[in-house]
Design a protein around this motif. Structure first.
Motif, PDB file in Angstrom:
ATOM      1  N   MET A 154       0.817  -1.207   0.000  1.00 55.10           N
ATOM      2  CA  MET A 154       0.000   0.000   0.000  1.00 55.10           C
ATOM      3  C   MET A 154       0.853   1.260   0.000  1.00 55.10           C
ATOM      4  N   LEU A 155       0.395   2.262  -0.774  1.00 55.41           N
ATOM      5  CA  LEU A 155       0.962   3.606  -0.763  1.00 55.41           C
ATOM      6  C   LEU A 155      -0.145   4.565  -0.347  1.00 55.41           C
ATOM      7  N   CYS A 156       0.076   5.324   0.722  1.00 54.29           N
ATOM      8  CA  CYS A 156      -0.932   6.321   1.115  1.00 54.29           C
ATOM      9  C   CYS A 156      -0.230   7.578   1.598  1.00 54.29           C
ATOM     10  N   PHE A 157      -0.845   8.734   1.320  1.00 52.68           N
ATOM     11  CA  PHE A 157      -0.249  10.017   1.675  1.00 52.68           C
ATOM     12  C   PHE A 157       0.084  10.053   3.167  1.00 52.68           C
ATOM     13  N   ALA A 158       1.295  10.480   3.460  1.00 49.61           N
ATOM     14  CA  ALA A 158       1.789  10.514   4.832  1.00 49.61           C
ATOM     15  C   ALA A 158       1.581  11.894   5.449  1.00 49.61           C
ATOM     16  N   ALA A 159       1.049  11.917   6.654  1.00 52.02           N
ATOM     17  CA  ALA A 159       0.862  13.172   7.386  1.00 52.02           C
ATOM     18  C   ALA A 159       2.184  13.583   8.014  1.00 52.02           C
ATOM     19  N   VAL A 160       3.033  14.172   7.171  1.00 46.03           N
ATOM     20  CA  VAL A 160       4.363  14.620   7.587  1.00 46.03           C
ATOM     21  C   VAL A 160       4.601  15.995   6.971  1.00 46.03           C
TER      22      VAL A 160
END
Length: 232
Positions: A154-160
Protein backbone atom coordinates in the motif's frame (compact mmCIF):
# COMPACT_ATOMS: atom_id res chain seq x y z
CA UNK A 1 6.47 22.14 4.05
CA UNK A 2 2.81 22.50 4.99
CA UNK A 3 1.57 25.81 6.35
CA UNK A 4 -1.74 26.65 7.99
CA UNK A 5 -4.44 26.35 5.37
CA UNK A 6 -6.16 29.32 3.82
CA UNK A 7 -9.03 27.21 2.54
CA UNK A 8 -10.24 23.76 3.51
CA UNK A 9 -12.12 21.16 1.50
CA UNK A 10 -14.34 18.24 2.38
CA UNK A 11 -12.37 15.46 0.71
CA UNK A 12 -15.24 13.02 1.27
CA UNK A 13 -17.15 14.88 -1.46
CA UNK A 14 -14.52 14.22 -4.14
CA UNK A 15 -16.21 13.27 -7.44
CA UNK A 16 -13.89 10.91 -9.26
CA UNK A 17 -16.24 10.23 -12.15
CA UNK A 18 -16.37 13.98 -12.75
CA UNK A 19 -12.62 14.53 -12.85
CA UNK A 20 -12.09 11.58 -15.21
CA UNK A 21 -14.51 13.32 -17.60
CA UNK A 22 -12.87 16.75 -17.31
CA UNK A 23 -15.05 18.16 -14.53
CA UNK A 24 -14.19 19.31 -11.02
CA UNK A 25 -12.82 16.77 -8.58
CA UNK A 26 -13.48 18.77 -5.45
CA UNK A 27 -15.81 21.76 -5.27
CA UNK A 28 -14.05 24.81 -6.69
CA UNK A 29 -10.52 23.46 -6.15
CA UNK A 30 -9.74 23.84 -9.85
CA UNK A 31 -8.72 20.20 -10.28
CA UNK A 32 -10.22 19.15 -13.62
CA UNK A 33 -7.73 16.45 -14.54
CA UNK A 34 -6.60 13.47 -12.48
CA UNK A 35 -3.42 14.71 -10.76
CA UNK A 36 -2.24 11.12 -10.27
CA UNK A 37 -2.29 10.46 -14.03
CA UNK A 38 1.44 10.53 -14.77
CA UNK A 39 1.08 8.17 -17.75
CA UNK A 40 3.08 5.33 -16.22
CA UNK A 41 3.19 3.13 -13.15
CA UNK A 42 3.99 4.78 -9.84
CA UNK A 43 7.62 4.30 -8.77
CA UNK A 44 6.45 2.79 -5.50
CA UNK A 45 4.52 0.10 -7.37
CA UNK A 46 7.53 -0.66 -9.56
CA UNK A 47 9.57 -0.98 -6.36
CA UNK A 48 7.05 -3.44 -4.89
CA UNK A 49 7.44 -5.63 -7.97
CA UNK A 50 11.23 -5.30 -7.97
CA UNK A 51 11.33 -6.49 -4.38
CA UNK A 52 9.30 -9.60 -5.17
CA UNK A 53 6.18 -8.34 -3.39
CA UNK A 54 3.78 -9.41 -6.16
CA UNK A 55 2.63 -13.02 -6.46
CA UNK A 56 -0.30 -15.15 -7.57
CA UNK A 57 -3.68 -13.55 -8.24
CA UNK A 58 -3.40 -9.77 -7.82
CA UNK A 59 -6.07 -7.22 -6.89
CA UNK A 60 -5.43 -3.58 -7.86
CA UNK A 61 -7.89 -1.75 -5.60
CA UNK A 62 -8.78 1.72 -6.86
CA UNK A 63 -6.97 1.19 -10.15
CA UNK A 64 -7.80 4.61 -11.60
CA UNK A 65 -6.63 4.87 -15.20
CA UNK A 66 -4.84 1.54 -15.00
CA UNK A 67 -1.14 2.28 -15.40
CA UNK A 68 -0.16 0.18 -12.37
CA UNK A 69 -2.19 -2.87 -13.36
CA UNK A 70 -1.02 -2.55 -16.98
CA UNK A 71 2.56 -2.60 -15.73
CA UNK A 72 1.93 -5.68 -13.61
CA UNK A 73 0.16 -7.47 -16.46
CA UNK A 74 3.14 -6.73 -18.70
CA UNK A 75 5.28 -8.53 -16.13
CA UNK A 76 3.12 -11.63 -16.41
CA UNK A 77 0.88 -11.28 -13.35
CA UNK A 78 -2.84 -12.16 -13.30
CA UNK A 79 -4.49 -8.90 -12.31
CA UNK A 80 -8.03 -7.91 -11.38
CA UNK A 81 -8.45 -4.12 -11.30
CA UNK A 82 -11.42 -2.45 -9.65
CA UNK A 83 -12.54 1.13 -9.16
CA UNK A 84 -15.77 2.68 -7.90
CA UNK A 85 -15.67 5.24 -10.74
CA UNK A 86 -17.16 3.78 -13.90
CA UNK A 87 -15.37 6.45 -15.97
CA UNK A 88 -12.03 5.22 -14.61
CA UNK A 89 -12.77 1.65 -15.62
CA UNK A 90 -13.89 2.71 -19.11
CA UNK A 91 -10.72 4.73 -19.68
CA UNK A 92 -8.44 2.14 -18.09
CA UNK A 93 -9.88 -0.57 -20.31
CA UNK A 94 -9.13 1.56 -23.36
CA UNK A 95 -5.63 2.36 -22.13
CA UNK A 96 -4.92 -1.32 -21.47
CA UNK A 97 -5.70 -2.29 -25.06
CA UNK A 98 -5.56 -6.05 -25.29
CA UNK A 99 -3.79 -6.62 -21.96
CA UNK A 100 -5.11 -9.62 -20.02
CA UNK A 101 -6.65 -7.71 -17.10
CA UNK A 102 -10.05 -8.25 -15.48
CA UNK A 103 -11.59 -4.80 -14.98
CA UNK A 104 -14.68 -4.22 -12.83
CA UNK A 105 -16.63 -1.36 -11.31
CA UNK A 106 -16.74 -2.17 -7.60
CA UNK A 107 -16.96 -0.50 -4.20
CA UNK A 108 -13.63 -1.24 -2.54
CA UNK A 109 -15.17 -0.82 0.91
CA UNK A 110 -17.27 -3.95 0.36
CA UNK A 111 -15.80 -5.95 -2.60
CA UNK A 112 -18.87 -8.14 -2.74
CA UNK A 113 -18.23 -11.13 -5.01
CA UNK A 114 -14.45 -10.98 -4.65
CA UNK A 115 -14.10 -12.99 -1.43
CA UNK A 116 -11.05 -15.26 -0.87
CA UNK A 117 -9.58 -14.66 -4.33
CA UNK A 118 -6.27 -12.83 -4.08
CA UNK A 119 -2.68 -13.58 -3.08
CA UNK A 120 -1.54 -9.96 -3.44
CA UNK A 121 -3.50 -6.76 -2.88
CA UNK A 122 -2.17 -3.46 -4.26
CA UNK A 123 -3.43 -0.10 -3.03
CA UNK A 124 -1.77 2.83 -4.77
CA UNK A 125 -3.34 5.92 -3.15
CA UNK A 126 -6.86 4.77 -2.28
CA UNK A 127 -6.76 4.38 1.51
CA UNK A 128 -6.18 8.08 2.20
CA UNK A 129 -9.18 9.19 0.08
CA UNK A 130 -11.61 7.54 2.51
CA UNK A 131 -12.97 8.88 5.77
CA UNK A 132 -12.31 7.08 9.06
CA UNK A 133 -15.26 4.71 8.76
CA UNK A 134 -14.52 4.06 5.09
CA UNK A 135 -10.92 3.14 5.91
CA UNK A 136 -12.06 0.57 8.45
CA UNK A 137 -14.60 -0.96 6.05
CA UNK A 138 -12.03 -0.94 3.25
CA UNK A 139 -9.33 -2.72 5.29
CA UNK A 140 -11.90 -5.35 6.31
CA UNK A 141 -13.06 -5.78 2.70
CA UNK A 142 -9.49 -6.32 1.51
CA UNK A 143 -9.06 -8.94 4.25
CA UNK A 144 -12.14 -10.81 3.02
CA UNK A 145 -10.97 -10.62 -0.60
CA UNK A 146 -7.52 -11.96 0.28
CA UNK A 147 -6.51 -15.54 0.84
CA UNK A 148 -4.79 -16.65 4.07
CA UNK A 149 -1.19 -15.41 4.07
CA UNK A 150 -1.85 -12.89 1.27
CA UNK A 151 0.28 -9.76 0.97
CA UNK A 152 -0.90 -6.16 1.03
CA UNK A 153 1.29 -3.51 -0.63
CA UNK A 154 0.00 0.00 0.00
CA UNK A 155 0.96 3.61 -0.76
CA UNK A 156 -0.93 6.32 1.11
CA UNK A 157 -0.25 10.02 1.67
CA UNK A 158 1.79 10.51 4.83
CA UNK A 159 0.86 13.17 7.39
CA UNK A 160 4.36 14.62 7.59
CA UNK A 161 5.90 18.04 6.86
CA UNK A 162 5.87 18.70 3.11
CA UNK A 163 2.92 16.39 2.56
CA UNK A 164 -0.71 16.79 1.59
CA UNK A 165 -3.04 18.41 4.12
CA UNK A 166 -5.00 16.27 6.55
CA UNK A 167 -7.37 14.48 6.38
CA UNK A 168 -6.14 13.60 2.88
CA UNK A 169 -2.92 12.43 4.51
CA UNK A 170 -2.73 9.83 7.28
CA UNK A 171 -0.65 9.46 10.44
CA UNK A 172 1.54 6.37 10.77
CA UNK A 173 -0.30 5.19 13.88
CA UNK A 174 -3.65 5.44 12.06
CA UNK A 175 -2.41 3.23 9.23
CA UNK A 176 -1.14 0.63 11.67
CA UNK A 177 -4.25 0.66 13.82
CA UNK A 178 -6.77 0.39 10.98
CA UNK A 179 -4.93 -2.42 9.22
CA UNK A 180 -4.20 -4.42 12.35
CA UNK A 181 -7.80 -4.14 13.59
CA UNK A 182 -8.90 -5.61 10.24
CA UNK A 183 -6.58 -8.61 10.57
CA UNK A 184 -3.52 -7.39 8.69
CA UNK A 185 -0.06 -7.70 10.26
CA UNK A 186 2.09 -4.72 9.24
CA UNK A 187 5.59 -6.01 8.50
CA UNK A 188 7.13 -2.80 7.13
CA UNK A 189 6.16 0.87 7.05
CA UNK A 190 8.51 3.49 5.69
CA UNK A 191 8.35 6.79 3.86
CA UNK A 192 8.52 6.87 0.05
CA UNK A 193 7.63 9.20 -2.84
CA UNK A 194 4.45 9.43 -4.91
CA UNK A 195 4.50 11.30 -8.20
CA UNK A 196 1.74 13.65 -9.30
CA UNK A 197 1.18 16.28 -11.98
CA UNK A 198 2.14 19.63 -10.44
CA UNK A 199 0.29 21.76 -13.01
CA UNK A 200 -3.03 20.12 -12.13
CA UNK A 201 -2.86 20.86 -8.41
CA UNK A 202 -1.01 24.18 -8.34
CA UNK A 203 -4.07 26.31 -7.50
CA UNK A 204 -5.39 23.76 -5.00
CA UNK A 205 -2.09 23.60 -3.14
CA UNK A 206 -1.83 27.39 -3.07
CA UNK A 207 -5.35 27.71 -1.65
CA UNK A 208 -4.66 25.17 1.08
CA UNK A 209 -1.32 26.78 1.92
CA UNK A 210 0.59 23.62 1.06
CA UNK A 211 4.04 23.66 -0.51
CA UNK A 212 5.46 20.47 -2.04
CA UNK A 213 8.58 19.68 -4.01
CA UNK A 214 8.50 19.30 -7.78
CA UNK A 215 11.04 17.75 -10.11
CA UNK A 216 12.39 18.87 -13.48
CA UNK A 217 9.50 17.11 -15.26
CA UNK A 218 6.90 19.15 -13.39
CA UNK A 219 5.87 16.33 -11.09
CA UNK A 220 5.04 16.74 -7.44
CA UNK A 221 7.13 14.68 -5.06
CA UNK A 222 4.63 13.77 -2.36
CA UNK A 223 5.56 11.80 0.76
CA UNK A 224 3.65 8.56 1.19
CA UNK A 225 3.79 5.62 3.54
CA UNK A 226 4.97 2.51 1.75
CA UNK A 227 3.28 -0.24 3.72
CA UNK A 228 3.82 -3.99 3.59
CA UNK A 229 1.38 -6.22 5.45
CA UNK A 230 0.32 -9.85 5.60
CA UNK A 231 -3.15 -11.31 6.07
CA UNK A 232 -3.17 -13.00 9.47
Amino acid sequence: MSKSTDQSYDFATADFNSVYRGGELLGDAGITRAPWDIGEAQPGVIEFERRGRIRGAVLDAGCGLGDNCIFLASRGYRVTAVDAASAAIELATERAGGADIEFAVADATSLTGFEDRFDTVLDSALFHTLDADGRRRYAAALHRAARPGAWLDMLCFAAVPGGMPEPLSVKEETVRQVLEEAGWKVTELQQAIYWGVAEVTRDFLARTGTQVETDAQGRTQLPVWSVLAERA
